[in-house]
Design a protein around this motif. Structure first.
Motif, PDB file in Angstrom:
ATOM      1  N   PRO A  17      34.295  -0.539  23.789  1.00 38.31           N
ATOM      2  CA  PRO A  17      33.014  -0.240  23.137  1.00 38.31           C
ATOM      3  C   PRO A  17      31.879  -1.173  23.538  1.00 38.31           C
ATOM      4  CG  PRO A  17      34.474  -1.406  21.629  1.00 38.31           C
ATOM      5  CD  PRO A  17      35.289  -1.100  22.850  1.00 38.31           C
ATOM      6  N   ASP A  18      30.712  -0.567  23.701  1.00 44.60           N
ATOM      7  CA  ASP A  18      29.478  -1.335  23.886  1.00 44.60           C
ATOM      8  C   ASP A  18      28.911  -1.570  22.497  1.00 44.60           C
ATOM      9  OD1 ASP A  18      26.975  -2.388  24.501  1.00 44.60           O
ATOM     10  OD2 ASP A  18      26.796  -1.165  26.312  1.00 44.60           O
ATOM     11  N   MET A  19      28.886  -2.819  22.065  1.00 43.97           N
ATOM     12  CA  MET A  19      28.503  -3.150  20.690  1.00 43.97           C
ATOM     13  C   MET A  19      27.096  -3.726  20.600  1.00 43.97           C
ATOM     14  SD  MET A  19      32.222  -4.582  19.439  1.00 43.97           S
ATOM     15  CE  MET A  19      31.793  -4.536  17.695  1.00 43.97           C
ATOM     16  N   ARG A  20      26.297  -3.504  21.638  1.00 47.74           N
ATOM     17  CA  ARG A  20      24.917  -3.986  21.594  1.00 47.74           C
ATOM     18  C   ARG A  20      24.022  -3.098  20.740  1.00 47.74           C
ATOM     19  NH1 ARG A  20      23.658  -4.304  27.861  1.00 47.74           N
ATOM     20  NH2 ARG A  20      25.098  -2.515  27.799  1.00 47.74           N
ATOM     21  N   PHE A  21      24.529  -1.942  20.341  1.00 49.78           N
ATOM     22  CA  PHE A  21      23.729  -1.022  19.521  1.00 49.78           C
ATOM     23  C   PHE A  21      24.658  -0.314  18.548  1.00 49.78           C
ATOM     24  CE2 PHE A  21      25.369   1.316  23.061  1.00 49.78           C
ATOM     25  CZ  PHE A  21      25.589   2.603  22.605  1.00 49.78           C
TER      26      PHE A  21
END
Length: 375
Positions: A17-21
């Motif tokens: 997962p990309d957790m920047r957003f």
């Protein structure tokens, strides 16, 4: 931060997962279970789920752009994509409103935390398809909405990865990681009960900004458990010993618990350089030497050519330091004496490739792999 594989899939639709957003997935299966919309109803009756994401502020997205998102979703296995567009005045446009009562629509919007100006997108299918579709759609929308900050680095460990996954084509379970991964201790009884799909592995990945930059596991070190593992994969005891007897017999003499982790140097460099993929770059200080040709030639002569599997000489400070060969899945390095110099080379490559990626002159590497120079 550390999250389990299941939490990663439920929240982000991805095991990296990309957790920047935000834009996390919402499971609305219970909310729509009694509706008459055949797409939702059919997915639930088949044992699947209905989930959605809220693209905040995108309620005015043109229909043509929504149609492109539908086409995008289809590339990940979706049969379609249902949506609710909420205008700033609170009015709604939906692809399935006529199949829902007003109360059901209100409950669905509330479950999605929808508000004026939002676009709600839904996928209904088997869980794997729903995860794949919404996980990819979430990242695609983030790119379109410019939510991805390349100066932000969000690391996360993903743990408790499933030991096995069901292979539809072969009609059997296969190892998610590899057949030598140790089970979670508390899940060992599930072997006898037959709940193989629920068994978790002592496996882990380190993820950065949606990229898996490393992964590993604790290995099986007990003969009886390794035998059970092969049995779950469809091996008879005889076949297991015929193919892996060297390992199974070695376990009888006592093997200490052991684990490992492998990092992807290429992806670390890619993220450090703030590029999306390592497919463009100038070969800084390198010279290309075709097989059988002892005279090194400037690599710029080979722009646009496929360089995979070709040999290079690395020139540092005008001195021949070592040769490298580019292969689809590994980087082989040799010193002048023929000895492997992997560690020393990696130290130099970090610096070298940062210079490659920031140099104005470029050489297109067309290896067929999205990372180009390295795997």
């Amino acid at each position: 931060q550390r999250i389990t594989w299941q939490e990663a899939m439920d929240r982000f639709g991805s095991d990296k997962p990309d957790m920047r957003f935000g834009m996390e997935l919402h499971d609305v299966s219970d909310v729509v279970k009694d509706c008459e919309f055949v797409v939702f109803k059919g997915a639930l009756e088949a044992g699947g789920s209905v989930r959605g994401i809220n693209a905040e502020g995108q309620g005015s997205m043109p229909r043509k752009k929504i149609d492109k998102l539908v086409d995008f979703a289809k590339t990940y296995g979706a049969k379609g994509l249902a949506y609710i567009a909420i205008a700033e005045d609170g009015t709604r446009k939906s692809s399935f409103a006529k199949f829902m009562t007003e109360e059901e629509m209100d409950a669905l919007v509330a479950a999605m935390e929808g508000k004026p100006g939002d676009l709600l997108l839904f996928a209904a299918d088997k869980n794997k398809v729903v995860y794949d579709v919404l996980g990819a759609l979430r990242v695609e929308l983030a790119k379109q909405m410019e939510l991805l900050d390349k100066n932000e680095y969000r690391f996360v460990w993903v743990t408790e990865i499933p030991l096995l996954e069901w292979n539809e084509e072969e009609n059997r379970y296969t190892a998610m990681h590899h057949p030598f991964t140790m089970l979670m201790d508390e899940d060992i009884p599930l072997i006898e009960s037959g709940d193989l799909g629920k068994i978790r592995a002592k496996a882990y990945d380190i993820v950065l900004n949606g990229n898996e930059i490393g992964g590993g596991s604790v290995r099986i070190h007990q003969n009886d458990i390794q035998e059970k593992m092969f049995e779950m994969l469809g091996f008879t005891k005889e076949a297991a010993y015929d193919q892996f007897g060297f390992l199974l017999n070695a376990f009888k003499y006592g093997v200490p618990p052991h684990a490992g982790l492998a990092y992807g140097l290429d992806r670390l460099v890619m993220l450090m350089a703030k590029v999306d993929m390592m497919t463009r770059g100038r070969i800084y200080g390198y010279r290309y030497r075709p097989e059988g040709d002892l005279k090194a030639k400037p690599v710029d002569q080979y722009k646009g050519q496929c360089l995979e599997g070709k040999a290079f000489q690395v020139m540092i400070d005008n001195n021949l330091s070592f040769d490298i060969a580019l292969y689809p899945y590994e980087l082989v390095t040799y010193g002048e004496t023929g000895q492997v110099c992997q560690n020393w080379m990696q130290y130099r490559l970090i610096k070298q490739y940062l210079e490659i990626l920031t140099n104005e002159q470029t050489l297109v590497i067309e290896s067929g792999h999205p990372l180009g120079l390295f795997r």
